[in-house]
Write a protein that holds these residues in place. Structure first.
Motif, PDB file in Angstrom:
ATOM      1  N   LEU A 214      62.742  52.107  21.988  1.00  0.00           N
ATOM      2  CA  LEU A 214      63.643  51.320  21.625  1.00  0.00           C
ATOM      3  C   LEU A 214      61.558  50.454  21.346  1.00  0.00           C
ATOM      4  O   LEU A 214      61.652  50.124  20.573  1.00  0.00           O
TER       5      LEU A 214
ATOM      6  N   SER B 220      65.375  51.486  15.379  1.00  0.00           N
ATOM      7  CA  SER B 220      66.506  52.105  16.759  1.00  0.00           C
ATOM      8  C   SER B 220      68.048  52.541  15.983  1.00  0.00           C
ATOM      9  O   SER B 220      68.347  53.592  17.388  1.00  0.00           O
ATOM     10  N   GLY B 221      68.677  51.778  16.288  1.00  0.00           N
ATOM     11  CA  GLY B 221      69.961  50.974  15.362  1.00  0.00           C
ATOM     12  C   GLY B 221      70.820  50.394  16.621  1.00  0.00           C
ATOM     13  O   GLY B 221      71.586  50.355  16.755  1.00  0.00           O
ATOM     14  N   TYR B 222      69.586  50.916  17.611  1.00  0.00           N
ATOM     15  CA  TYR B 222      70.674  49.798  18.743  1.00  0.00           C
ATOM     16  C   TYR B 222      69.810  49.012  19.226  1.00  0.00           C
ATOM     17  O   TYR B 222      70.617  48.164  20.731  1.00  0.00           O
TER      18      TYR B 222
ATOM     19  N   TYR C 160      71.940  45.266  20.403  1.00  0.00           N
ATOM     20  CA  TYR C 160      73.046  45.949  20.802  1.00  0.00           C
ATOM     21  C   TYR C 160      72.183  46.000  22.473  1.00  0.00           C
ATOM     22  O   TYR C 160      72.825  44.410  23.713  1.00  0.00           O
ATOM     23  N   HIS C 161      70.849  46.224  22.278  1.00  0.00           N
ATOM     24  CA  HIS C 161      69.889  45.462  23.839  1.00  0.00           C
ATOM     25  C   HIS C 161      69.789  44.469  23.931  1.00  0.00           C
ATOM     26  O   HIS C 161      69.389  43.815  24.981  1.00  0.00           O
TER      27      HIS C 161
ATOM     28  N   HIS D 114      76.810  43.042  24.596  1.00  0.00           N
ATOM     29  CA  HIS D 114      78.377  43.336  23.119  1.00  0.00           C
ATOM     30  C   HIS D 114      78.982  43.548  24.357  1.00  0.00           C
ATOM     31  O   HIS D 114      78.883  43.906  25.350  1.00  0.00           O
TER      32      HIS D 114
END
Length: 144
Positions: free
Chosen positions: A53, A72-74, A77-78, A82
């Protein structure tokens, strides 16, 4: 009682004209300096486990703004966290899950637990508001 105040405005036009002439160089430098600070702070605020990340923080600078994002795609959410959810197969009977050992397992449903967000973007911007005035002053002193 009366008071007379004289204000010398003889050099105001010259000062304003100098400021206007330097403004086109001032704003892009502010954007570049600000985006560098935000990117560096964001990389420092991300809690590192693997470094993926942190390494995914990207900075795109344009003439009138800058975008600092993570690819990163996440990252969202990090940062925001969520709620808990289940992953189920849509076009198959089971989910195929490769494990780090090389083994493959199949599951009809995988439960993803809720995760509290790290709020690293908020911490980044709080740090930025403390650092940016010094950067503005430095650029101003360089140009003027």
């Amino acid at each position: 009682m009366s008071m007379k105040i004289d204000i010398d405005t003889s050099n105001y036009d010259a000062t304003i004209s100098v400021f206007r002439s330097k403004l086109p160089a001032f704003v892009p430098r502010l954007i570049i300096a600000g985006s560098h600070i935000i990117k560096e702070n964001m990389q420092n605020e991300v809690r590192v486990r693997t470094g993926t990340l942190k390494a995914s923080v990207r900075e795109d600078i344009f003439p009138d703004h800058a975008d600092i994002t993570t690819n990163s795609g996440y990252g969202l959410y990090h940062d925001q966290g969520h709620r808990a959810f289940d992953v189920v197969p849509v076009n198959a009977l089971a989910l195929r899950i490769p494990l780090p050992s090389g083994a493959i397992i199949f599951r009809k449903k995988v439960h993803i637990p809720a995760v509290e967000g790290e709020h690293y973007v908020e911490r980044t911007l709080q740090n930025f508001t403390n650092q940016f005035p010094d950067e503005i002053e430095g650029i101003y002193n360089e140009l003027f």
